[in-house]
Scaffold this active site. Structure first.
Site: not given
Length: 574
Positions: A304-306, A308
């Site tokens: 997920g967003s980690t 990014k």
């Protein structure tokens, strides 16, 4: 007549020479056996009249960063019988079945079995072995050896691992460093007559075992104990399936703590959780394997967003984006025929890249991924080491599950850019983020530090492979600043601690199948933000109720930092 006498004389001479040569041959053969090969046949004779019992070697200890013993040994006994030496089999059967709590028929079969030596039971507690020895039963042998003992029960169970009945490693560090830890077994030798009866006045001779070497690891018992408590606490509060927490030094890859709760009791590793005790066969083995799995490295997940962090680092390194670049978020991006939404469905509006990172805005990171393009993004994926295993010194590390380059279209590139449609291990994420923020050097996560003899003599400093530079110092510095801003007022604000400079990133990902509505909440943080020395990754699997990473995982990491930063000597700055 003369011819007959001549014939007999020749026959006599021939027989004489035949006997002479036969005697010479036999004499030579006897001399060879008695002189040239005497030692060989003496050894054979010795073997025929020797009985051998193995003595286990004391296994090397595992000690933490402060010298706390995490894996030790206890003296236990092996009970055996020698059939030919037993004088009162009924008494032997009665005593052994009672003292060892074994069925009499089971003991009887072994006692009455005609063999050179028959083992009744291994790993018998020493006090029980001493009691059996005191009976003075003919034909019963009580040999002392060692059994692995873990002073702290389930602490770091999936990291340390455990040993089997043969004292060899099964999982974890116990198997990864088995050659270091296992010693050389010894022997007990007794002399017997042709009937197998021990000869009087010969006693027993011993070949003493050689103990294994001690393994010193980077894991810190105090940190490990704290993160394990924190993991159990949030698992109970959120009724989660499991929680994994990893603490490491991002500058050199040393792991200070790694927990995957629920853990299991290392001193009773085959005891299943409540409700699974009745399993058998394949179901039992599957349940045990699942209980022993180290989620930080044996399992993969959508980060997920980690992730990014990786997209941002690649975009900055390639020069396709800067912190000041402006974007617009209407709450979604349309890529080919797909409408990919932002977590804020009403949109973030106009924002800089720095603000987009603080907001964890999916559309902006899709734009950065599309600016890089498939070839360049995939190249950075490889450059960062994400297609390879980290090389951590624990067994069973899983590899990244990623699309083949030729199968990545614009939609796949868009979802990869914000951490979906592929899977990595937690330890891979931690190692990659560490390498991005530490100045750009790819590190190898590890636990083994050095090997010593029991008296403290240093035998080896365990070296780790240097995997080179993956991003520039400038990009690394920019990423540290960007991630500090995420915590200082952005989506990671619940990890903020006044007086400490914390950087980090939140994530909330959905597991497959999406229809199951199960989520993974996570947060990765590091401190001090300007010179990272500690990195913490917390992953909460299937929390109930509120499941956002910034809401439930970030506070866990905050609590860990509040406790371990002062412990490690990092004081608050006014």
């Amino acid at each position: 007549m003369e011819k007959t006498r001549t014939f007999h004389r020749k026959k006599t001479v021939l027989l004489f020479f035949l006997c002479f040569f036969a005697l010479c041959f036999l004499g030579g053969r006897l001399a060879k056996l008695m002189v040239a090969e005497s030692e060989y046949y003496a050894e054979l004779a010795q073997d025929l009249h020797e009985r051998e019992r193995e003595i286990k070697a004391e296994r090397g200890r595992i000690l933490d960063a402060n010298g706390v013993v995490l894996a030790d040994n206890r003296t236990v006994c092996t009970i055996s019988v020698i059939h030919s030496q037993i004088t009162d089999p009924e008494q032997v059967i009665e005593v052994l079945s009672r003292e060892l709590d074994l069925d009499q028929e089971t003991v009887r079969k072994r006692v009455e079995k005609v063999s050179s030596i028959e083992r009744i039971q291994k790993n018998v507690e020493k006090e029980v072995g001493d009691r059996i020895r005191n009976y003075g039963l003919a034909g019963v042998k009580v040999d002392e050896d060692y059994k692995r003992y873990y002073p702290y029960g389930e602490t770091a169970s999936k990291v340390l691992g455990f040993t089997g009945a043969d004292n060899q490693g099964i999982i974890g560090l116990e198997v990864a460093y088995d050659e270091v830890l296992q010693g050389t077994p010894g022997k007990i030798l007794t002399l017997t007559d042709a009937r197998g009866i021990q000869l009087e006045d010969t006693g027993e001779s011993r070949v003493e075992p050689e103990a294994g070497e001690d393994l010193y690891i980077s894991l810190d018992y105090n940190i490990q104990k704290y993160i394990q408590q924190a993991a159990y606490q949030v698992m109970e509060q959120k009724e989660a399936d499991s929680v994994s927490i990893l603490v490491m030094n991002p500058s050199n890859g040393e792991i200070y703590g790694m927990t995957n709760v629920p853990e299991f009791d290392l001193n009773d590793p085959y005891q299943l959780p409540e409700g699974q005790e009745s399993l058998s066969g394949e179901e039992l083995q599957n349940a045990l394997n699942q209980m022993w799995r180290n989620g930080c490295l044996n399992d993969t997940y959508e980060p997920g967003s980690t992730f990014k962090i990786v997209t941002a680092a690649a975009g900055l390194e390639a020069g396709v984006v800067s912190l000041e670049d402006t974007f617009s978020c209407p709450g979604f991006r349309i890529v080919e025929d797909r409408r990919i939404r932002c977590h804020k469905t009403t949109g973030h509006g106009a924002e800089t890249f720095l603000q987009a990172a603080q907001n964890s805005c999916n559309p902006v990171f899709i734009d950065v991924g599309l600016r890089l393009g498939v070839d360049r993004y995939y190249s950075y994926f490889e450059q960062f080491g994400l297609n390879e295993k980290t090389g951590i010194d624990l067994p069973g590390e899983a590899g990244t599950i990623m699309h083949q380059k030729e199968n990545i279209g614009l939609v796949e590139l868009a979802t990869i850019s914000f951490g979906q449609s592929f899977q990595i291990t937690p330890v891979q994420l931690a190692a990659t983020v560490s390498s991005i923020i530490n100045g750009g050097t790819r590190i190898t996560p590890h636990l083994g530090v050095m090997v010593k003899e029991r008296d403290g003599t240093l035998l080896e400093v365990i070296q780790q492979e240097n995997k080179g530079q993956i991003v520039s110092e400038q990009t690394s510095e920019t990423m540290r600043f960007l991630l500090e801003q995420v915590v200082d007022g952005g989506s990671g604000k619940n990890a903020y601690i006044e007086g400490y400079r914390i950087g980090g990133k939140t994530a909330t990902s959905e597991t497959l199948p999406r229809s199951a509505n199960k989520y993974i909440s996570s947060f990765i943080g590091f401190a001090p933000a300007d010179n990272p020395q500690v990195l913490v990754l917390c992953i909460i699997n299937n929390p109930q109720g509120v499941y956002y990473g910034g809401t439930i995982a970030a506070p866990v990491v905050k609590g860990i930092f509040e406790n371990i930063l002062p412990y490690l000597g990092y004081e608050k700055v006014e």
